[in-house]
Every structure is written in C-alpha cells, then in structure tokens.
Design a protein around this motif. Structure first.
Motif, PDB file in Angstrom:
ATOM      1  N   THR A  73     -26.442   2.113   7.433  1.00 42.40           N
ATOM      2  CA  THR A  73     -25.300   2.077   8.442  1.00 42.40           C
ATOM      3  C   THR A  73     -24.613   0.820   8.588  1.00 42.40           C
ATOM      4  OG1 THR A  73     -26.135   4.027  10.022  1.00 42.40           O
ATOM      5  CG2 THR A  73     -24.310   2.470  10.913  1.00 42.40           C
ATOM      6  N   LEU A  74     -25.346  -0.140   8.786  1.00 45.97           N
ATOM      7  CA  LEU A  74     -24.705  -1.492   8.891  1.00 45.97           C
ATOM      8  C   LEU A  74     -24.089  -1.792   7.401  1.00 45.97           C
ATOM      9  CD1 LEU A  74     -27.645  -3.327  10.862  1.00 45.97           C
ATOM     10  CD2 LEU A  74     -25.192  -2.714  11.575  1.00 45.97           C
ATOM     11  N   LYS A  75     -24.914  -1.822   6.275  1.00 41.76           N
ATOM     12  CA  LYS A  75     -24.440  -1.990   5.063  1.00 41.76           C
ATOM     13  C   LYS A  75     -23.127  -1.150   4.866  1.00 41.76           C
ATOM     14  CE  LYS A  75     -28.249  -1.413   2.732  1.00 41.76           C
ATOM     15  NZ  LYS A  75     -29.248  -1.569   1.467  1.00 41.76           N
ATOM     16  N   GLN A  76     -22.922   0.144   5.135  1.00 45.00           N
ATOM     17  CA  GLN A  76     -21.665   0.646   5.010  1.00 45.00           C
ATOM     18  C   GLN A  76     -20.664   0.256   5.727  1.00 45.00           C
ATOM     19  OE1 GLN A  76     -21.101   3.535   3.215  1.00 45.00           O
ATOM     20  NE2 GLN A  76     -19.004   3.912   3.848  1.00 45.00           N
ATOM     21  N   TRP A  77     -20.732  -0.111   6.925  1.00 42.91           N
ATOM     22  CA  TRP A  77     -19.921  -0.582   7.665  1.00 42.91           C
ATOM     23  C   TRP A  77     -19.232  -1.944   7.181  1.00 42.91           C
ATOM     24  CZ3 TRP A  77     -22.216  -0.243  13.325  1.00 42.91           C
ATOM     25  CH2 TRP A  77     -22.003   1.084  13.842  1.00 42.91           C
ATOM     26  N   ILE A  78     -20.214  -3.025   6.490  1.00 42.01           N
ATOM     27  CA  ILE A  78     -19.691  -4.074   6.326  1.00 42.01           C
ATOM     28  C   ILE A  78     -19.279  -4.086   4.861  1.00 42.01           C
ATOM     29  CG2 ILE A  78     -20.448  -6.501   5.885  1.00 42.01           C
ATOM     30  CD1 ILE A  78     -22.762  -6.155   8.019  1.00 42.01           C
ATOM     31  N   LEU A  79     -19.931  -3.536   4.028  1.00 41.97           N
ATOM     32  CA  LEU A  79     -19.471  -3.892   2.452  1.00 41.97           C
ATOM     33  C   LEU A  79     -18.511  -2.795   2.083  1.00 41.97           C
ATOM     34  CD1 LEU A  79     -23.058  -4.163   0.778  1.00 41.97           C
ATOM     35  CD2 LEU A  79     -21.303  -6.089   1.621  1.00 41.97           C
ATOM     36  N   HIS A  80     -18.483  -1.521   2.852  1.00 38.24           N
ATOM     37  CA  HIS A  80     -17.597  -0.394   2.452  1.00 38.24           C
ATOM     38  C   HIS A  80     -16.516  -0.274   3.337  1.00 38.24           C
ATOM     39  CE1 HIS A  80     -20.305   0.226  -0.962  1.00 38.24           C
ATOM     40  NE2 HIS A  80     -21.399   0.475  -0.163  1.00 38.24           N
ATOM     41  N   GLU A  81     -16.571  -0.573   4.620  1.00 32.83           N
ATOM     42  CA  GLU A  81     -15.451  -0.183   5.720  1.00 32.83           C
ATOM     43  C   GLU A  81     -14.980  -1.325   6.164  1.00 32.83           C
ATOM     44  OE1 GLU A  81     -16.664   2.852   8.446  1.00 32.83           O
ATOM     45  OE2 GLU A  81     -17.987   3.807   6.849  1.00 32.83           O
ATOM     46  N   ASN A  82     -15.248  -2.516   5.619  1.00 40.50           N
ATOM     47  CA  ASN A  82     -14.884  -3.939   5.776  1.00 40.50           C
ATOM     48  C   ASN A  82     -14.735  -4.238   7.377  1.00 40.50           C
ATOM     49  OD1 ASN A  82     -13.322  -6.163   5.233  1.00 40.50           O
ATOM     50  ND2 ASN A  82     -11.475  -5.689   5.431  1.00 40.50           N
ATOM     51  N   THR A  83     -15.877  -4.000   8.049  1.00 36.50           N
ATOM     52  CA  THR A  83     -15.984  -4.403   9.555  1.00 36.50           C
ATOM     53  C   THR A  83     -15.962  -5.633   9.531  1.00 36.50           C
ATOM     54  OG1 THR A  83     -17.203  -2.399  10.026  1.00 36.50           O
ATOM     55  CG2 THR A  83     -17.522  -4.021  11.409  1.00 36.50           C
ATOM     56  N   ARG A  84     -15.084  -6.219  10.430  1.00 34.80           N
ATOM     57  CA  ARG A  84     -15.066  -7.681  10.434  1.00 34.80           C
ATOM     58  C   ARG A  84     -15.689  -8.017  11.838  1.00 34.80           C
ATOM     59  NH1 ARG A  84      -9.137  -6.043   9.173  1.00 34.80           N
ATOM     60  NH2 ARG A  84      -8.700  -5.871  11.478  1.00 34.80           N
TER      61      ARG A  84
ATOM     62  N   ILE B 156     -27.619  -8.182   1.785  1.00 33.49           N
ATOM     63  CA  ILE B 156     -26.119  -8.201   1.544  1.00 33.49           C
ATOM     64  C   ILE B 156     -25.721  -9.688   1.251  1.00 33.49           C
ATOM     65  CG2 ILE B 156     -25.912  -6.296   3.017  1.00 33.49           C
ATOM     66  CD1 ILE B 156     -24.598  -7.966   5.064  1.00 33.49           C
ATOM     67  N   LYS B 157     -26.373 -10.633   1.256  1.00 27.23           N
ATOM     68  CA  LYS B 157     -26.074 -12.043   1.094  1.00 27.23           C
ATOM     69  C   LYS B 157     -25.264 -12.338  -0.225  1.00 27.23           C
ATOM     70  CE  LYS B 157     -30.532 -13.669  -0.662  1.00 27.23           C
ATOM     71  NZ  LYS B 157     -31.685 -14.759  -0.468  1.00 27.23           N
ATOM     72  N   HIS B 158     -25.674 -11.706  -1.300  1.00 37.00           N
ATOM     73  CA  HIS B 158     -24.971 -11.830  -2.641  1.00 37.00           C
ATOM     74  C   HIS B 158     -23.554 -11.286  -2.670  1.00 37.00           C
ATOM     75  CE1 HIS B 158     -28.931 -13.075  -3.718  1.00 37.00           C
ATOM     76  NE2 HIS B 158     -29.208 -11.804  -4.013  1.00 37.00           N
TER      77      HIS B 158
ATOM     78  N   ALA C 237       0.855  -1.245  -0.042  1.00 39.77           N
ATOM     79  CA  ALA C 237       0.204   0.031  -0.029  1.00 39.77           C
ATOM     80  C   ALA C 237       0.854   1.511   0.060  1.00 39.77           C
ATOM     81  CB  ALA C 237      -1.004  -0.062   1.210  1.00 39.77           C
ATOM     82  N   GLU C 238       1.753   1.313   0.917  1.00 39.89           N
ATOM     83  CA  GLU C 238       2.653   2.309   0.924  1.00 39.89           C
ATOM     84  C   GLU C 238       3.589   2.679  -0.406  1.00 39.89           C
ATOM     85  OE1 GLU C 238       6.490   4.047   3.728  1.00 39.89           O
ATOM     86  OE2 GLU C 238       5.515   2.167   4.277  1.00 39.89           O
ATOM     87  N   GLU C 239       4.112   1.533  -0.995  1.00 38.62           N
ATOM     88  CA  GLU C 239       4.701   1.788  -2.039  1.00 38.62           C
ATOM     89  C   GLU C 239       4.109   2.125  -3.234  1.00 38.62           C
ATOM     90  OE1 GLU C 239       7.732  -1.148  -4.893  1.00 38.62           O
ATOM     91  OE2 GLU C 239       7.204  -1.957  -2.797  1.00 38.62           O
ATOM     92  N   TYR C 240       2.943   1.694  -3.543  1.00 41.61           N
ATOM     93  CA  TYR C 240       1.938   1.994  -4.891  1.00 41.61           C
ATOM     94  C   TYR C 240       0.998   2.990  -4.262  1.00 41.61           C
ATOM     95  CZ  TYR C 240       4.409  -1.903  -6.793  1.00 41.61           C
ATOM     96  OH  TYR C 240       5.329  -3.116  -6.968  1.00 41.61           O
ATOM     97  N   LYS C 241       1.259   3.542  -3.275  1.00 38.38           N
ATOM     98  CA  LYS C 241       0.165   4.803  -2.942  1.00 38.38           C
ATOM     99  C   LYS C 241      -1.247   4.311  -2.818  1.00 38.38           C
ATOM    100  CE  LYS C 241       4.021   6.967  -2.883  1.00 38.38           C
ATOM    101  NZ  LYS C 241       4.745   7.208  -1.364  1.00 38.38           N
ATOM    102  N   PHE C 242      -1.673   3.313  -2.288  1.00 38.64           N
ATOM    103  CA  PHE C 242      -3.009   2.794  -2.082  1.00 38.64           C
ATOM    104  C   PHE C 242      -3.305   2.754  -0.716  1.00 38.64           C
ATOM    105  CE2 PHE C 242      -2.584   1.088  -6.552  1.00 38.64           C
ATOM    106  CZ  PHE C 242      -3.570   1.580  -6.995  1.00 38.64           C
ATOM    107  N   SER C 243      -4.686   2.755  -0.216  1.00 37.88           N
ATOM    108  CA  SER C 243      -5.113   2.489   1.113  1.00 37.88           C
ATOM    109  C   SER C 243      -4.683   1.177   1.749  1.00 37.88           C
ATOM    110  CB  SER C 243      -6.309   3.132   1.463  1.00 37.88           C
ATOM    111  OG  SER C 243      -7.219   1.961   0.867  1.00 37.88           O
ATOM    112  N   ASN C 244      -4.475   0.829   2.745  1.00 36.10           N
ATOM    113  CA  ASN C 244      -4.276  -0.681   3.256  1.00 36.10           C
ATOM    114  C   ASN C 244      -5.548  -1.262   2.809  1.00 36.10           C
ATOM    115  OD1 ASN C 244      -2.609  -2.669   4.206  1.00 36.10           O
ATOM    116  ND2 ASN C 244      -3.777  -2.421   6.373  1.00 36.10           N
ATOM    117  N   ASP C 245      -6.733  -0.975   3.114  1.00 39.95           N
ATOM    118  CA  ASP C 245      -7.735  -1.704   2.883  1.00 39.95           C
ATOM    119  C   ASP C 245      -8.093  -1.834   1.441  1.00 39.95           C
ATOM    120  OD1 ASP C 245      -8.430  -1.852   5.479  1.00 39.95           O
ATOM    121  OD2 ASP C 245      -9.924  -0.169   5.607  1.00 39.95           O
ATOM    122  N   HIS C 246      -7.693  -1.152   0.466  1.00 36.37           N
ATOM    123  CA  HIS C 246      -7.874  -1.089  -0.863  1.00 36.37           C
ATOM    124  C   HIS C 246      -7.266  -2.143  -1.451  1.00 36.37           C
ATOM    125  CE1 HIS C 246      -9.017   0.058  -5.055  1.00 36.37           C
ATOM    126  NE2 HIS C 246      -8.002   0.180  -5.388  1.00 36.37           N
ATOM    127  N   VAL C 247      -5.886  -2.292  -0.834  1.00 35.74           N
ATOM    128  CA  VAL C 247      -4.953  -3.298  -1.034  1.00 35.74           C
ATOM    129  C   VAL C 247      -5.468  -4.656  -0.731  1.00 35.74           C
ATOM    130  CG1 VAL C 247      -2.621  -4.493  -0.923  1.00 35.74           C
ATOM    131  CG2 VAL C 247      -3.137  -1.950  -1.481  1.00 35.74           C
TER     132      VAL C 247
END
Length: 490
Positions: free
Chosen positions: A154-165, A188-190, A43-53
């Motif tokens: 809110t829940l879909k944002q956390w799970i699908l877009h913010e990678n909440t584990r 979100i099952k799909h 992520a640092e080398e290629y200038k992406f966010s860690n989550d995106h990588v």
C-alpha cells in the motif's frame, strides 16, 4: 534564440547523455512552458493526466539541470531560454562553471553515514540506483521484521505510483511503525535523490531541523536555493550561481527554505516521533508554543507541487493530515494495526509451546509486536512458559507493559483521562448517542475528546450496520483500572 533551435540543442545534449531522444510529451512541455503555460493547461491541451505531465516534467527538468550545471525548473525555463542558455555557444560557460572549486558547506555538513563523493567530482543529480544520497543516522537498527506485505504494498503504491507528497504512519506504542518505515525506505530508496531520516524525540525547533537537513543537502551537492539575508549570492554545485526563487515560488514556500529543496529534487524525508512537537495535557495535534511552524511545513508539503515525499511517524495524527487527506488527494495516512497469525513467530522465538493457544494470547494483546514480546518474556519468567496457566487467570498481567503505556497516557488531557476511565468501566462497546452524566462534558466537548482519542490510536471502533460503537482493548482497560480508581478519573 528561436525555440526550435533550443529544443534541438536540448534534444542533442540529452541524447549525448542518455542515448535517448526527447519524446513528444517532453517537447510539448518545453514548448508550452516557453509560452508560460502551467501543467494543468498542458495536461488538458495534450490529453494527459495532470500527474503524468508533472512527473514527465520533473524528469525533464532534472535532466536539463544536469546537462546545464544549474537548476532548471518550470519557473526559470523561460528566463534561461531568453538568455540563450540552450546553445552551443554556452557550452564553454557550463564547463567552466563545473570546474569551479567554490564550496559553501562547512565540515559540519559531514555525516559519517552519508554516502561519500570525491570532492573533485560533484555528485550527479541524474542518480543511478546506487547514487542516492542517504542520511539514516537517526533511523534505528531493526533486527527482526514481521510480515507486513500488505502495508508495504500500500505504501509503495501511494508513494511511487500515486505521487503522495505527505504521508503519516500512525499507531499506538509498540505496534511497529518505525520498523515498517525502515523496511519501506530500504525498498524504495533507489527512487529518490536524497533520503533523510530525522527523529523529533528531542523536540527540535523547526529552524534547527531545517538547518541540519539543508547542511546534508549541501554536502550532497544540492545548490543553495536563494541568496542569504545580506543579499550575497549563493553558490551551487561547482560554484555555479543559483538564481533566487521567482516571486511565485517565494510566495508559495512561505519562507521555509526546506520546501525549495523538496521542490527541486526528489527527496524522501522521514520524521519519526512527530508527536513530540505537540503539547501534553491538551487534545491531540496542538503544537507546543513556538512549534506551530511544523504545521505550516506539513500543510505546504501536502499542498505544493513537487515530487518529494514527507513521511511522518507517530502516535498522534497531525491535524493537517486529518484536514487534507483523501483517496484522491496526495495526502494519506496509514493506521497500523496489530499482526495476525504472523505474530506467532514472536511466540515461537520466545519459546512458548501450546500453539493452539497462541491465537488467544495474540487477540488479548491485539497483535502488538512489542506487547507480545514483553508478555511472552513474563510468561517464561513467571509461568515457566505455560500459556495455559497464564491464560487461566482472570486478571491480565501488564508487567513491563505498564511503564511503556505511561508514555501515551501522560500526554492526555484531563478530559481525555475521564473519558478513557469511563470507557474502561463499560463492559460492552458504547455509542455516542448521549454524553454520560458523570463526565460533566458538553456534547461538543465530548465529541472533540472522542475524536482526539481516535487520533491517538487509543480507542477501537466497531461498525454495526449504520452505527459505530467504541471500546478499549483489554490491555488499556487493565492499565486504566490499575492507575485510575474512579470512572470520572479523580
């Protein structure tokens, strides 16, 4: 084999499968992983966010696993590369492996509600929206659902877009936690390879729960992640041998096999009634003897890197959630409050007229869907549906609500019951500036009890400027006055 040739082979195979070429980030992940670099370095080398990588890598490993017929991950990619696996000469081995008929699952893996696959055609791990493996046998049927648009968003944002584990949906009995989770899963099952719902109402030991869930994974075609205790190699989809986890993986999973599956697949695991693995008559969040490994599971699901999500539903916030959650962390909790004007639909269904008085009834019963259903039925039975007559009485009627509230109150410690009795006796919200004399608790004990009651969703917080005051809702006050005669709980 040279890396450049391996990347070309991978690119060709993925193009043949998906019609798409590797993008620059995917190629960078392959090159960096071959050099032993970790995601933060990439992520640092290629200038992406860690989550995106991480998300890009997860999709890439998933595709490669399908192409190769065995699990490919960051931890084993270099080994596979050195073995020359990514080459045309290896294609015959892949085909032969996929045609093998070895099956390590017994018939007990079968669940009548699981989406079936033809035994001759192992499931495709590159799931389409209709190919998720579902086991919702423990999920209740919800016939009526009241508007929770904000909470679902809110829940879909956390799970699908913010990678909440790790995620907890919390609230008092009857508030609608399970109904919300059922509708969330439907929406979100799909996005997941495996969706599994389990109830902890019977307090199953974690070892039994793990075995049950892993059997479902096995039925869905997921390879067993490691050899058994006797050293016999495990076999995965189509009979292909599955390499044991690397020392690094084994160290991080803490001996919990379920974690291997959550790391290797995109899974949505829901555990309902999670408070039932906690002890009664103690402060919130203390596990029953022998159930402490649930805490290990929750903590490691939150801390380890993966693209799965574990949802906990309950009336008590697990201590692991309380310790780890944060706006920038992949661990979150949603405190579910009552309905607002949407609760009027419940009163309409129950046939209550006098719409202008609905808001007063909703406020008294804090918009709790189940509470309102119970009291609306009582109003029809005893007051011929007259809200005016019901509300004119100074006493709040509990009716069947009393037995419902026995559940959370029977779990309280003696000190919690004392504090609840004190709060019920107060006519106005109170501050925590000093410990009431009749409680016979030290300052430290008093604060621990208040924190525990908050984690049980039993007290209300009222901020005023830079201070916070605490109180109980009218229904809980009435329940306590009915069941506890003295402020000190004696």
């Amino acid at each position: 084999m040279e890396l450049e040739e391996s990347v070309k082979w991978i690119d060709d195979e993925i193009f043949a499968k998906t019609g798409k070429r590797l993008d620059s980030l995917q190629i960078s992940i392959l090159e960096a992983t071959s050099q032993g670099k970790k995601y933060p370095e990439i992520a640092e080398e290629y200038k992406f966010s860690n989550d995106h990588v991480r998300k890009a890598a997860w999709k890439l490993w998933k595709l490669l696993s399908e192409v190769l017929g065995e699990t490919v991950s960051q931890s084993n990619f270099r080994g596979l590369l050195q073995r020359g696996v990514f080459s045309n000469s290896n294609i015959n081995n892949i085909v032969n492996s996929k045609n093998s008929k070895i099956n390590v699952c017994s018939d007990r893996c079968h669940s009548p509600l699981t989406e079936e696959r033809s035994p001759a055609s192992p499931p495709n791990l590159q799931q389409t929206p209709t190919q998720s493996h579902l086991d919702l046998s423990d999920a209740p049927k919800i016939f009526t659902f009241y508007d929770r648009t904000s909470e679902l968003t809110t829940l879909k944002q956390w799970i699908l877009h913010e990678n909440t584990r790790l995620l907890a949906i919390l609230g008092i009995v009857g508030i609608g936690k399970t109904a919300l989770a059922v509708h969330l899963v439907e929406q979100i099952k799909h996005e997941f390879d495996f969706i599994i719902w389990r109830s902890l109402a019977t307090s199953p030991p974690l070892s039994i729960l793990q075995t049950n869930i892993i059997q479902f994974f096995c039925r869905g075609g997921a390879p067993v992640p490691a050899p058994n205790a006797d050293g016999v190699p495990a076999f995965g989809r189509g009979g292909a041998p599955v390499p044991a986890p690397s020392p690094e993986e084994g160290a991080t999973t803490g001996g919990l096999p379920l974690l291997d599956y959550l790391q290797k697949y995109r899974c949505l695991l829901i555990l309902d009634d999670v408070q039932m693995v906690n002890s009664s008559a103690q402060l919130a969040g203390i596990y029953k003897p022998g159930y402490e490994d649930y805490g290990t599971l929750f903590r490691q699901v939150g801390e380890l890197s993966h693209n799965s999500c574990l949802i906990l539903i309950g009336s008590e916030k697990p201590r692991e959630i309380a310790a780890l959650e944060g706006k920038t962390q992949p661990i979150r909790s949603l405190q579910l409050n009552g309905l607002g004007v949407e609760a009027g639909e419940i009163l309409r269904e129950k046939g209550l007229a006098e719409h202008e008085k609905w808001s007063e009834l909703i406020e008294q019963y804090r918009g709790n869907p189940l509470w309102l259903k119970i009291v609306a039925t009582m109003i029809q039975d005893l007051f011929n549906g007259s809200l005016s007559e019901f509300l004119s009485d100074d006493t709040l009627f509990l009716g069947d609500l009393e037995s419902l509230l026995h559940q959370p109150f029977n779990r309280l410690s003696d000190s919690e019951k004392q504090v609840m009795s004190w709060l019920a006796s107060e006519t106005a919200p109170v501050s925590l500036s000093k410990v009431p004399e009749n409680l016979q608790l030290s300052r430290s004990q008093f604060l621990k009890v208040m924190q525990s009651l908050g984690r049980r969703s039993l007290i209300e917080k009222i901020p005023e400027g830079d201070r916070t005051f605490f109180t109980l809702c009218p229904i809980l006050k009435e329940y306590i006055k009915t069941n506890y005669s003295r402020p000190n709980g004696e």
